[in-house]
Scaffold this active site. Structure first.
Site, PDB file in Angstrom:
ATOM      1  CB  ILE A  47      -0.979   0.017   1.192  1.00  0.00           C
ATOM      2  CG1 ILE A  47      -1.972  -1.131   1.064  1.00  0.00           C
ATOM      3  CG2 ILE A  47      -1.730   1.357   1.269  1.00  0.00           C
ATOM      4  CD1 ILE A  47      -2.969  -1.261   2.195  1.00  0.00           C
ATOM      5  CG  ASN A 136      -1.574  -6.162  12.345  1.00  0.00           C
ATOM      6  OD1 ASN A 136      -0.366  -6.360  12.321  1.00  0.00           O
ATOM      7  ND2 ASN A 136      -2.328  -6.323  11.285  1.00  0.00           N
ATOM      8  CD  GLN A 143       3.681   2.054  14.952  1.00  0.00           C
ATOM      9  OE1 GLN A 143       2.730   2.391  14.263  1.00  0.00           O
ATOM     10  NE2 GLN A 143       4.774   1.503  14.445  1.00  0.00           N
ATOM     11  CB  ALA A 161      -2.691  -1.861   9.744  1.00  0.00           C
ATOM     12  CG  ASP A 190     -15.023  -1.512   3.306  1.00  0.00           C
ATOM     13  OD1 ASP A 190     -14.705  -2.660   2.980  1.00  0.00           O
ATOM     14  OD2 ASP A 190     -14.424  -0.878   4.191  1.00  0.00           O
ATOM     15  CG  HIS A 218     -12.167  -2.661   6.688  1.00  0.00           C
ATOM     16  ND1 HIS A 218     -12.590  -2.483   5.393  1.00  0.00           N
ATOM     17  CD2 HIS A 218     -10.970  -3.279   6.589  1.00  0.00           C
ATOM     18  CE1 HIS A 218     -11.696  -2.958   4.560  1.00  0.00           C
ATOM     19  NE2 HIS A 218     -10.697  -3.461   5.254  1.00  0.00           N
TER      20      HIS A 218
HETATM   21  N1  LIG Z   1      -8.689  -0.719   5.749  1.00  0.00           N
HETATM   22  C1  LIG Z   1      -8.589  -1.133   4.504  1.00  0.00           C
HETATM   23  O1  LIG Z   1      -9.449  -0.832   3.676  1.00  0.00           O
HETATM   24  C2  LIG Z   1      -7.438  -2.000   4.063  1.00  0.00           C
HETATM   25  C3  LIG Z   1      -6.504  -2.455   4.960  1.00  0.00           C
HETATM   26  N2  LIG Z   1      -5.455  -3.216   4.553  1.00  0.00           N
HETATM   27  C4  LIG Z   1      -4.475  -3.584   5.571  1.00  0.00           C
HETATM   28  O2  LIG Z   1      -3.358  -2.674   5.478  1.00  0.00           O
HETATM   29  C5  LIG Z   1      -2.208  -3.307   6.027  1.00  0.00           C
HETATM   30  C6  LIG Z   1      -1.030  -3.169   5.093  1.00  0.00           C
HETATM   31  O3  LIG Z   1      -1.249  -3.870   3.896  1.00  0.00           O
HETATM   32  P1  LIG Z   1      -0.084  -4.065   2.805  1.00  0.00           P
HETATM   33  O4  LIG Z   1       0.573  -2.778   2.511  1.00  0.00           O
HETATM   34  O5  LIG Z   1      -0.673  -4.857   1.721  1.00  0.00           O
HETATM   35  O6  LIG Z   1       0.892  -4.993   3.627  1.00  0.00           O
HETATM   36  P2  LIG Z   1       2.458  -5.198   3.419  1.00  0.00           P
HETATM   37  O7  LIG Z   1       2.827  -6.417   4.185  1.00  0.00           O
HETATM   38  O8  LIG Z   1       2.814  -5.114   1.981  1.00  0.00           O
HETATM   39  O9  LIG Z   1       3.068  -3.909   4.139  1.00  0.00           O
HETATM   40  C7  LIG Z   1       2.959  -3.700   5.512  1.00  0.00           C
HETATM   41  C8  LIG Z   1       4.233  -3.027   5.961  1.00  0.00           C
HETATM   42  O10 LIG Z   1       4.103  -2.732   7.360  1.00  0.00           O
HETATM   43  C9  LIG Z   1       5.388  -2.889   7.907  1.00  0.00           C
HETATM   44  N3  LIG Z   1       5.344  -2.972   9.359  1.00  0.00           N
HETATM   45  C10 LIG Z   1       5.128  -4.062  10.143  1.00  0.00           C
HETATM   46  N4  LIG Z   1       5.219  -3.719  11.424  1.00  0.00           N
HETATM   47  C11 LIG Z   1       5.460  -2.396  11.466  1.00  0.00           C
HETATM   48  C12 LIG Z   1       5.682  -1.487  12.521  1.00  0.00           C
HETATM   49  N5  LIG Z   1       5.652  -1.862  13.798  1.00  0.00           N
HETATM   50  N6  LIG Z   1       5.934  -0.190  12.203  1.00  0.00           N
HETATM   51  C13 LIG Z   1       6.004   0.205  10.909  1.00  0.00           C
HETATM   52  N7  LIG Z   1       5.822  -0.622   9.872  1.00  0.00           N
HETATM   53  C14 LIG Z   1       5.553  -1.911  10.146  1.00  0.00           C
HETATM   54  C15 LIG Z   1       5.947  -4.149   7.224  1.00  0.00           C
HETATM   55  O11 LIG Z   1       7.354  -4.232   7.354  1.00  0.00           O
HETATM   56  C16 LIG Z   1       5.482  -3.906   5.794  1.00  0.00           C
HETATM   57  O12 LIG Z   1       6.463  -3.208   5.045  1.00  0.00           O
HETATM   58  C17 LIG Z   1      -2.613  -4.748   6.304  1.00  0.00           C
HETATM   59  O13 LIG Z   1      -2.954  -4.891   7.667  1.00  0.00           O
HETATM   60  C18 LIG Z   1      -3.831  -4.933   5.419  1.00  0.00           C
HETATM   61  O14 LIG Z   1      -4.659  -5.962   5.871  1.00  0.00           O
HETATM   62  C19 LIG Z   1      -5.294  -3.556   3.249  1.00  0.00           C
HETATM   63  C20 LIG Z   1      -6.207  -3.146   2.308  1.00  0.00           C
HETATM   64  C21 LIG Z   1      -7.363  -2.360   2.645  1.00  0.00           C
HETATM   65  O1  LIG Z   2      -9.208  -7.964   2.918  1.00  0.00           O
HETATM   66  C1  LIG Z   2      -8.091  -7.688   3.387  1.00  0.00           C
HETATM   67  O2  LIG Z   2      -7.471  -8.389   4.180  1.00  0.00           O
HETATM   68  C2  LIG Z   2      -7.497  -6.389   2.975  1.00  0.00           C
HETATM   69  C3  LIG Z   2      -8.558  -5.397   3.177  1.00  0.00           C
HETATM   70  O3  LIG Z   2      -8.836  -4.991   4.283  1.00  0.00           O
HETATM   71  C4  LIG Z   2      -9.418  -5.096   2.053  1.00  0.00           C
HETATM   72  O4  LIG Z   2      -9.063  -5.322   0.895  1.00  0.00           O
HETATM   73  O5  LIG Z   2     -10.505  -4.603   2.313  1.00  0.00           O
END
Ligand SMILES: NC(=O)C1=CN([C@@H]2O[C@H](COP(=O)(O)OP(=O)(O)OC[C@H]3O[C@@H](n4cnc5c(N)ncnc54)[C@H](O)[C@@H]3O)[C@@H](O)[C@H]2O)C=CC1
Ligand SMILES: O=C([O-])CC(=O)C(=O)O
Length: 365
Positions: A47, A136, A143, A161, A190, A218
């Site tokens: 992201i 998480n 933080q 996240a 969403d 979510h």
């Molecule tokens: N609310 C929403 O609509 C959505 C939420 N998400 C969530 O967003 C989050 C990130 O997704 P992606 O970027 O795909 O994951 P990713 O795994 O590609 O990136 C997450 C990053 O967070 C870093 N990280 C882990 N612990 C950390 C910490 N303590 N401090 C700083 N950085 C830290 C990791 O090293 C990694 O680089 C996931 O929890 C995912 O489920 C994803 C899509 C939509």
């Molecule tokens: O579904 C997941 O785990 C990632 C997310 O939150 C989304 O795409 O809405």
């Protein structure tokens, strides 16, 4: 040189001059305007890779607002983070006044105006979002105080996240000096998914679909509600004219869209998530268009009978940098039941999160 070419080159020079004057005016405006500091945690992830350039091109605050990016990730991701910084420098973005990388959250939070909290672990195929709870929520507890102590007093926070609502709740409880109304979570993805489904179904451009609502979590219990929405100014229900689809497949498609993307890509949504983050912050800071609301996860004040303190997604309108829940919408019995179901899941998640945190602190003693 003929007279004609002289005239043409004079006209060309005048146009170039005007362009340069306009260009230099634009640069002068950019120079005068104070840059907004945006922190992205988890910036080395997917992201982060989609979001940072969108912020740099003005998708979050407009094309006349300079930005300074604070990119945070964990120590093992340091090289990837540096690679992102280099690419942002190579992008030569006019709005970008600085890009800084950090592995320490306190340093990263210094004076930030907007904090986009993406850092964490995404779920994998077959998992629910609450399955990444234990890893998480502890990040969000640890933080919270660094953010509260170092960020701008009026910092606006959006937690991305997962489990997004519960991470935001934990952050809010552990950062009491940040005003509650400044802590939100992302349900705009969403909301946009719901707009997209109605747009496809009615073959209408998505910009003509308005005022759907995402209530609650979510997660797969969220309630995408079309009862107050419109397509080209007419009620969604009358335009779609298929209640069975609206009450069934439409709802499950939106609820399960995240899982469907994971199944298709092998990775969770990234570009649509980054776009939704920009939409969320832009509307919060610059205001929602007249007659339009959007969905945001916010700390409940009890509106629509939801337990106060839960981070629950509501329809909100924004102006002057503040959001307010749209009040007084008539809610039918079927909707009430769905709103309660997703609220119950949030209560369960909150209790589980608090239990995880208590077990971790017990184990650490
Ligand atoms: N609310 C929403 O609509 C959505 C939420 N998400 C969530 O967003 C989050 C990130 O997704 P992606 O970027 O795909 O994951 P990713 O795994 O590609 O990136 C997450 C990053 O967070 C870093 N990280 C882990 N612990 C950390 C910490 N303590 N401090 C700083 N950085 C830290 C990791 O090293 C990694 O680089 C996931 O929890 C995912 O489920 C994803 C899509 C939509
Ligand atoms: O579904 C997941 O785990 C990632 C997310 O939150 C989304 O795409 O809405």
């Amino acid at each position: 040189m003929t007279v004609k070419t002289q005239i043409l080159s004079l006209a060309g020079a005048a146009l170039l001059g005007a362009g340069l004057v306009l260009g230099s005016k634009y640069l002068a405006i950019l120079k005068k305007r104070k840059a907004i500091r945006v922190m992205i945690t988890g910036a080395a992830g997917q992201i982060g890779y989609a979001l940072a350039p969108q912020v740099a091109t003005g998708a979050m605050f407009g094309s006349d607002q300079p930005i300074i990016l604070h990119l945070l990730d964990v120590e093992p991701a340091k090289n990837a983070l540096e690679g992102l910084r280099m690419e942002l420098v190579d992008g030569a973005y006019p709005l970008l006044q600085g890009v800084f990388t950090f592995t320490d959250v306190a340093a990263a939070s210094k004076d930030v105006d907007v904090a986009v909290m993406v850092g964490g672990y995404p779920r994998k195929a077959g998992e629910e979002r609450k399955d990444v709870m234990s890893k998480n929520v502890s990040i969000y507890k640890s933080q919270a105080s660094a953010l509260a102590e170092n960020a701008s007093k009026d910092v606006k926070v959006v937690v991305v996240a997962n489990p997004a609502n519960t991470n935001a709740l934990i952050l809010a409880e552990n950062a009491p000096s940040i005003p509650r109304e400044n802590i939100t979570c992302l349900t705009r993805l969403d909301h946009n998914r719901a707009l997209g489904q109605i747009s496809e179904r009615t073959t209408t451009h998505v910009s003509a679909v308005k005022n759907v609502i995402i209530w609650g979590n979510h997660s797969s219990t969220q309630y995408p509600d079309v009862n107050h929405g419109s397509v080209v100014g007419k009620p969604i229900r009358s335009v779609v004219s298929d209640d069975a689809w609206l009450n069934g497949e439409f709802i499950t498609t939106v609820q399960q869209r995240g899982a469907a993307i994971i199944k298709a890509r092998g990775l969770s949504s990234a570009l649509s998530a980054a776009n939704a983050v920009c939409n969320h912050v832009r509307d919060w800071v610059r205001g929602t268009p007249a007659g339009t609301w959007v969905s945001m996860g916010v700390v409940s004040d009890g509106s629509y009978g939801v337990q106060p303190g839960l981070v629950y997604s509501y329809p909100v309108v924004c102006s002057g940098g503040k959001w307010r829940v749209v009040q007084g919408l008539p809610i039918d019995d079927a909707s009430k039941e769905r709103m309660r179901t997703t609220e119950a899941e949030l209560v369960e998640e909150r209790d589980l999160a608090l239990q995880c945190l208590a077990e971790k602190s017990g184990a650490a003693q």
